[in-house]
Enzyme design. Sequence first.
Site, PDB file in Angstrom:
ATOM      1  N   ILE A 120      40.081 176.187  75.880  1.00 36.50           N
ATOM      2  CA  ILE A 120      41.413 176.792  76.038  1.00 36.50           C
ATOM      3  C   ILE A 120      42.469 175.785  76.495  1.00 36.50           C
ATOM      4  CG2 ILE A 120      40.533 179.155  76.410  1.00 36.50           C
ATOM      5  CD1 ILE A 120      41.443 178.730  79.415  1.00 36.50           C
ATOM      6  N   TYR A 132      42.444 177.208  94.174  1.00 35.23           N
ATOM      7  CA  TYR A 132      41.992 178.126  93.116  1.00 35.23           C
ATOM      8  C   TYR A 132      42.996 179.280  92.957  1.00 35.23           C
ATOM      9  CZ  TYR A 132      39.339 182.045  91.129  1.00 35.23           C
ATOM     10  OH  TYR A 132      38.937 183.138  90.390  1.00 35.23           O
ATOM     11  N   LYS A 173      45.406 180.146  89.750  1.00 33.61           N
ATOM     12  CA  LYS A 173      45.300 181.425  89.036  1.00 33.61           C
ATOM     13  C   LYS A 173      46.664 182.143  89.024  1.00 33.61           C
ATOM     14  CE  LYS A 173      42.017 183.273  87.652  1.00 33.61           C
ATOM     15  NZ  LYS A 173      41.389 183.287  86.304  1.00 33.61           N
TER      16      LYS A 173
HETATM   17  N1  LIG Z   1      33.513 185.261  90.092  1.00 36.08           N
HETATM   18  C1  LIG Z   1      34.309 185.931  90.918  1.00 36.08           C
HETATM   19  O1  LIG Z   1      33.924 186.312  92.033  1.00 36.08           O
HETATM   20  C2  LIG Z   1      35.715 186.260  90.495  1.00 36.08           C
HETATM   21  C3  LIG Z   1      36.536 186.966  91.401  1.00 36.08           C
HETATM   22  C4  LIG Z   1      37.837 187.287  90.997  1.00 36.08           C
HETATM   23  C5  LIG Z   1      38.294 186.910  89.747  1.00 36.08           C
HETATM   24  N2  LIG Z   1      37.481 186.196  88.912  1.00 36.08           N
HETATM   25  C6  LIG Z   1      37.986 185.804  87.581  1.00 36.08           C
HETATM   26  O2  LIG Z   1      37.202 186.476  86.610  1.00 36.08           O
HETATM   27  C7  LIG Z   1      37.110 185.675  85.435  1.00 36.08           C
HETATM   28  C8  LIG Z   1      35.651 185.579  84.997  1.00 36.08           C
HETATM   29  O3  LIG Z   1      34.920 184.946  86.042  1.00 36.08           O
HETATM   30  P1  LIG Z   1      33.369 184.615  85.903  1.00 36.08           P
HETATM   31  O4  LIG Z   1      32.758 184.890  87.209  1.00 36.08           O
HETATM   32  O5  LIG Z   1      32.822 185.241  84.661  1.00 36.08           O
HETATM   33  O6  LIG Z   1      33.442 183.031  85.722  1.00 36.08           O
HETATM   34  P2  LIG Z   1      32.302 182.015  85.242  1.00 36.08           P
HETATM   35  O7  LIG Z   1      30.975 182.656  85.250  1.00 36.08           O
HETATM   36  O8  LIG Z   1      32.519 180.768  86.025  1.00 36.08           O
HETATM   37  O9  LIG Z   1      32.693 181.745  83.723  1.00 36.08           O
HETATM   38  C9  LIG Z   1      33.804 180.968  83.363  1.00 36.08           C
HETATM   39  C10 LIG Z   1      33.557 180.446  81.978  1.00 36.08           C
HETATM   40  O10 LIG Z   1      34.717 179.687  81.584  1.00 36.08           O
HETATM   41  C11 LIG Z   1      34.248 178.627  80.782  1.00 36.08           C
HETATM   42  N3  LIG Z   1      35.255 177.565  80.708  1.00 36.08           N
HETATM   43  C12 LIG Z   1      35.610 176.684  81.679  1.00 36.08           C
HETATM   44  N4  LIG Z   1      36.554 175.849  81.201  1.00 36.08           N
HETATM   45  C13 LIG Z   1      36.809 176.217  79.913  1.00 36.08           C
HETATM   46  C14 LIG Z   1      37.681 175.749  78.903  1.00 36.08           C
HETATM   47  N5  LIG Z   1      38.503 174.710  79.108  1.00 36.08           N
HETATM   48  N6  LIG Z   1      37.668 176.362  77.696  1.00 36.08           N
HETATM   49  C15 LIG Z   1      36.852 177.402  77.462  1.00 36.08           C
HETATM   50  N7  LIG Z   1      35.980 177.885  78.378  1.00 36.08           N
HETATM   51  C16 LIG Z   1      35.981 177.304  79.595  1.00 36.08           C
HETATM   52  C17 LIG Z   1      32.970 178.168  81.461  1.00 36.08           C
HETATM   53  O11 LIG Z   1      32.185 177.478  80.525  1.00 36.08           O
HETATM   54  P3  LIG Z   1      31.307 176.192  80.982  1.00 36.08           P
HETATM   55  O12 LIG Z   1      30.356 176.719  82.018  1.00 36.08           O
HETATM   56  O13 LIG Z   1      30.665 175.763  79.720  1.00 36.08           O
HETATM   57  O14 LIG Z   1      32.300 175.227  81.550  1.00 36.08           O
HETATM   58  C18 LIG Z   1      32.350 179.504  81.872  1.00 36.08           C
HETATM   59  O15 LIG Z   1      31.475 179.988  80.885  1.00 36.08           O
HETATM   60  C19 LIG Z   1      37.781 184.355  85.777  1.00 36.08           C
HETATM   61  O16 LIG Z   1      39.089 184.362  85.288  1.00 36.08           O
HETATM   62  C20 LIG Z   1      37.816 184.334  87.282  1.00 36.08           C
HETATM   63  O17 LIG Z   1      38.896 183.565  87.786  1.00 36.08           O
HETATM   64  C21 LIG Z   1      36.192 185.887  89.256  1.00 36.08           C
END
Ligand SMILES: NC(=O)c1ccc[n+]([C@@H]2O[C@H](COP(=O)([O-])OP(=O)(O)OC[C@H]3O[C@@H](n4cnc5c(N)ncnc54)[C@H](OP(=O)(O)O)[C@@H]3O)[C@@H](O)[C@H]2O)c1
Length: 290
Positions: free
Chosen positions: A39, A127, A131
């Site tokens: 992205i 972070y 965001k």
């Molecule tokens: N986890 C939480 O507790 C939490 C809380 C509040 C909000 N959120 C938000 O919820 C959303 C989903 O979170 P999640 O927990 O599913 O996160 P996650 O498990 O860390 O997944 C993020 C994904 O983004 C991919 N990514 C990173 N850089 C990229 C790039 N340049 N282009 C394309 N893909 C890329 C990563 O791939 P690689 O591993 O291959 O780099 C990973 O698969 C995020 O927006 C996060 O900010 C999460």
Amino acid sequence: MKTVLVTGASGQLGRSIQQHALETDSINWLFMDSSEIDITSKESLEQCFQNKKIDYCINCAAFTNVEKAESETDKAYRINAEALKELAKICEKYGSVLIHISTDYVFDGRSKIPYSEEDPTNPVNAYGASKLEGELNIQKHMNKYFIFRTSWLYSEYGHNFYLTVVKKSAENVPLNITTAQTGTPTNANHLAQLLLKLIREENNSYGLYHFSNSGETTWHGFAKEILRVTNTLELVELNKDNSYKTIATRPEYSVLNKQKIKDIFNHTPATWQEALRDLHETRYQLGSNL
Ligand SMILES: NC(=O)c1ccc[n+]([C@@H]2O[C@H](COP(=O)([O-])OP(=O)(O)OC[C@H]3O[C@@H](n4cnc5c(N)ncnc54)[C@H](OP(=O)(O)O)[C@@H]3O)[C@@H](O)[C@H]2O)c1
């Protein structure tokens, strides 16, 4: 038939959406991980969007390591903020609706009552700041977007607090967990289901929303409930411990007010305890050996 692109498809939310996508046969799904769409690359985005007639893009791609974002701030901003400018522009250009996920960490945590969408933001770590800038870039560069701020996501996939507690309890390691932050754990499957409902119903009430499960607790309270649900509460030593120093500051209180989602989507989130039991039962049915 609608075409839905999911970026960051191998992350925990991406995988939760993939699981629920199996239940929908009226959607043409394009699940792309970071090796298939980057992205942060304009070329990669253009290549993906130009010939596919994408109706919805669910952006699950993000830099989510809150601790590392303090030292890898440029990278966090590239992925969480700058990339959203280009993604928003490309969605606008090709008429795609963008569904983006943001965070409770846009708030400073000084409130004593749940944060609504109108409350002022003031992130206390890199972070959260990255965001927030991503949200603002979307709002500036396109019209047809949904931004869902969520909190404390967990699932059967990836790295998250739930899986860590389950793993440590299986190893009989004492758990020393903080009571210094209050928030709401959110089952990623519940968020995935809401996003699918929105797409199925072709809802066009675009804007910024808060979504988490309901109620509130501390990380210690969450750990205790995980042990209770997995029947290991009597077997594992669980201590309250606020001495561990993290690199990134966390908001002390980051509960999200979900009234808008109830009013506009007629959706009342399950309590965080119900949501936890729901995940446990799903994993049990799937025969997880954790
Ligand atoms: N986890 C939480 O507790 C939490 C809380 C509040 C909000 N959120 C938000 O919820 C959303 C989903 O979170 P999640 O927990 O599913 O996160 P996650 O498990 O860390 O997944 C993020 C994904 O983004 C991919 N990514 C990173 N850089 C990229 C790039 N340049 N282009 C394309 N893909 C890329 C990563 O791939 P690689 O591993 O291959 O780099 C990973 O698969 C995020 O927006 C996060 O900010 C999460």
